[in-house]
Design a protein around this motif. Structure first.
Motif: not given
Length: 135
Positions: A1-6, A8-10, A31-35, A39-44
């Motif tokens: 899973m991709k780690k979000l930067d600040n 993306q987290l915001d 998902a679109r906004l953070i690139g 399908k990755e949204m559940d894990a994030i």
């Protein structure tokens, strides 16, 4: 899973509802906004202890739906895998058809024997066997 930067987290945190959950529609937006792929949204969200809620197709959450639409049911039935199952993506594509909408498709699924599989956000594979915990 991709780690979000600040940033993306915001973007994720500002799209949460008053209960600290992320709606299905907003999960696609985030998902679109953070690139990332939807399908990755559940894990994030799970890694951040955030629940995705209010599936537009009624698999989980507390959205209210109206009556079933026979035309939409017939259109969805053309795509059944087995046992009246249709993939989430197929249901969303059906909602784009003229005279249809996501609300109408969700209402039809909720008021029929149709079961949804392969959540585009990664929340479930087969709703009949893998229930989503929306506590």
């Amino acid at each position: 899973m991709k780690k979000l930067d600040n940033t993306q987290l915001d973007l994720l945190m500002t799209n949460l509802d008053e209960d600290g959950k992320l709606s299905c529609l907003k999960a696609f937006k985030v998902a679109r906004l953070i690139g990332v792929k939807p399908k990755e949204m559940d894990a994030i969200t799970k890694s951040l202890n955030i629940k995705i809620t209010n599936c537009e197709l009624g698999v989980f959450g507390k959205l209210k739906f109206s009556d079933m639409d026979d035309k939409i049911y017939n259109k969805l039935s053309e795509n059944f895998n087995q046992d009246s199952k249709v993939e989430c993506q197929v249901a969303w594509y059906t909602a784009r058809d003229k005279g249809s909408s996501l609300k109408k498709v969700g209402s039809t699924i909720n008021n029929s024997d149709i079961k949804v599989t392969h959540c585009q956000l990664g929340c479930f594979y087969d709703e009949e066997f893998e229930k989503y915990d929306d506590a």
